[in-house]
Design a protein around this motif. Structure first.
Motif, PDB file in Angstrom:
ATOM      1  N   MET A   1      29.506  47.475  35.848  1.00 37.09           N
ATOM      2  CA  MET A   1      30.580  47.915  34.969  1.00 37.09           C
ATOM      3  C   MET A   1      31.919  47.364  35.436  1.00 37.09           C
ATOM      4  SD  MET A   1      31.252  50.092  32.409  1.00 37.09           S
ATOM      5  CE  MET A   1      32.660  50.876  31.758  1.00 37.09           C
ATOM      6  N   THR A   2      32.199  47.465  36.722  1.00 36.32           N
ATOM      7  CA  THR A   2      33.468  46.991  37.266  1.00 36.32           C
ATOM      8  C   THR A   2      33.582  45.475  37.144  1.00 36.32           C
ATOM      9  OG1 THR A   2      33.458  48.822  38.825  1.00 36.32           O
ATOM     10  CG2 THR A   2      34.935  47.011  39.308  1.00 36.32           C
ATOM     11  N   ARG A   3      32.485  44.775  37.386  1.00 34.89           N
ATOM     12  CA  ARG A   3      32.511  43.313  37.265  1.00 34.89           C
ATOM     13  C   ARG A   3      32.812  42.878  35.838  1.00 34.89           C
ATOM     14  NH1 ARG A   3      27.610  40.911  40.965  1.00 34.89           N
ATOM     15  NH2 ARG A   3      28.449  41.612  42.956  1.00 34.89           N
ATOM     16  N   ARG A   4      32.245  43.573  34.879  1.00 40.26           N
ATOM     17  CA  ARG A   4      32.503  43.231  33.479  1.00 40.26           C
ATOM     18  C   ARG A   4      33.961  43.469  33.129  1.00 40.26           C
ATOM     19  NH1 ARG A   4      27.420  45.634  30.025  1.00 40.26           N
ATOM     20  NH2 ARG A   4      25.848  44.295  30.962  1.00 40.26           N
ATOM     21  N   LEU A   5      34.528  44.554  33.620  1.00 42.50           N
ATOM     22  CA  LEU A   5      35.931  44.865  33.340  1.00 42.50           C
ATOM     23  C   LEU A   5      36.853  43.815  33.956  1.00 42.50           C
ATOM     24  CD1 LEU A   5      38.040  46.773  32.171  1.00 42.50           C
ATOM     25  CD2 LEU A   5      37.949  48.067  34.294  1.00 42.50           C
ATOM     26  N   ILE A   6      36.569  43.434  35.192  1.00 45.26           N
ATOM     27  CA  ILE A   6      37.382  42.410  35.861  1.00 45.26           C
ATOM     28  C   ILE A   6      37.264  41.076  35.121  1.00 45.26           C
ATOM     29  CG2 ILE A   6      37.604  41.036  37.973  1.00 45.26           C
ATOM     30  CD1 ILE A   6      36.843  43.600  39.518  1.00 45.26           C
TER      31      ILE A   6
ATOM     32  N   LEU B   1      39.263  41.261  31.893  1.00 51.80           N
ATOM     33  CA  LEU B   1      40.703  41.187  32.152  1.00 51.80           C
ATOM     34  C   LEU B   1      41.145  39.770  32.513  1.00 51.80           C
ATOM     35  CD1 LEU B   1      41.296  44.515  34.103  1.00 51.80           C
ATOM     36  CD2 LEU B   1      41.974  43.980  31.763  1.00 51.80           C
ATOM     37  N   LEU B   2      40.340  39.081  33.296  1.00 50.74           N
ATOM     38  CA  LEU B   2      40.669  37.699  33.659  1.00 50.74           C
ATOM     39  C   LEU B   2      40.653  36.791  32.437  1.00 50.74           C
ATOM     40  CD1 LEU B   2      38.758  37.263  37.036  1.00 50.74           C
ATOM     41  CD2 LEU B   2      41.226  37.339  36.680  1.00 50.74           C
ATOM     42  N   LEU B   3      39.655  36.963  31.577  1.00 49.66           N
ATOM     43  CA  LEU B   3      39.589  36.146  30.363  1.00 49.66           C
ATOM     44  C   LEU B   3      40.751  36.446  29.431  1.00 49.66           C
ATOM     45  CD1 LEU B   3      35.782  36.221  29.562  1.00 49.66           C
ATOM     46  CD2 LEU B   3      37.137  34.260  30.284  1.00 49.66           C
ATOM     47  N   ALA B   4      41.097  37.705  29.298  1.00 50.77           N
ATOM     48  CA  ALA B   4      42.215  38.075  28.430  1.00 50.77           C
ATOM     49  C   ALA B   4      43.527  37.522  28.983  1.00 50.77           C
ATOM     50  CB  ALA B   4      42.297  39.589  28.302  1.00 50.77           C
ATOM     51  N   GLY B   5      43.711  37.592  30.285  1.00 48.07           N
ATOM     52  CA  GLY B   5      44.923  37.050  30.915  1.00 48.07           C
ATOM     53  C   GLY B   5      45.031  35.547  30.742  1.00 48.07           C
ATOM     54  N   THR B   6      43.925  34.867  30.910  1.00 46.97           N
ATOM     55  CA  THR B   6      43.908  33.414  30.745  1.00 46.97           C
ATOM     56  C   THR B   6      44.230  33.024  29.302  1.00 46.97           C
ATOM     57  OG1 THR B   6      42.271  33.207  32.497  1.00 46.97           O
ATOM     58  CG2 THR B   6      42.490  31.350  31.015  1.00 46.97           C
ATOM     59  N   ALA B   7      43.647  33.731  28.356  1.00 46.85           N
ATOM     60  CA  ALA B   7      43.911  33.439  26.948  1.00 46.85           C
ATOM     61  C   ALA B   7      45.374  33.696  26.602  1.00 46.85           C
ATOM     62  CB  ALA B   7      43.000  34.287  26.066  1.00 46.85           C
ATOM     63  N   THR B   8      45.935  34.747  27.151  1.00 45.33           N
ATOM     64  CA  THR B   8      47.339  35.074  26.884  1.00 45.33           C
ATOM     65  C   THR B   8      48.262  33.997  27.441  1.00 45.33           C
ATOM     66  OG1 THR B   8      46.840  37.427  26.925  1.00 45.33           O
ATOM     67  CG2 THR B   8      49.130  36.806  27.238  1.00 45.33           C
ATOM     68  N   LEU B   9      48.000  33.566  28.654  1.00 45.94           N
ATOM     69  CA  LEU B   9      48.837  32.523  29.258  1.00 45.94           C
ATOM     70  C   LEU B   9      48.716  31.212  28.491  1.00 45.94           C
ATOM     71  CD1 LEU B   9      48.278  33.161  33.067  1.00 45.94           C
ATOM     72  CD2 LEU B   9      50.342  33.598  31.735  1.00 45.94           C
ATOM     73  N   ALA B  10      47.537  30.877  28.063  1.00 46.15           N
ATOM     74  CA  ALA B  10      47.341  29.637  27.303  1.00 46.15           C
ATOM     75  C   ALA B  10      48.090  29.708  25.969  1.00 46.15           C
ATOM     76  CB  ALA B  10      45.852  29.391  27.081  1.00 46.15           C
TER      77      ALA B  10
END
Length: 46
Positions: A1-6, A9-18
């Motif tokens: 569960m924690t790995r999926r959340l992390i 969050l990493l994918l969402a952050g990367t998409a936002t920065l791009a």
């Protein structure tokens, strides 16, 4: 569960920065185009 959340969050952050970089780049391109048109108009108005 924690790995999926992390991972999510990493994918969402990367998409936002791009997306921010893309919008900023597009704004700069439009601004440069406007300056080129203005400079051309000033040269030909003399």
């Amino acid at each position: 569960m924690t790995r999926r959340l992390i991972a999510l969050l990493l994918l969402a952050g990367t998409a936002t920065l791009a997306a921010c970089n893309t919008v900023a780049g597009a704004g700069q391109d439009i601004s440069k185009g406007g300056h080129a048109i203005t400079n051309s108009a000033e040269k030909h108005s003399d």
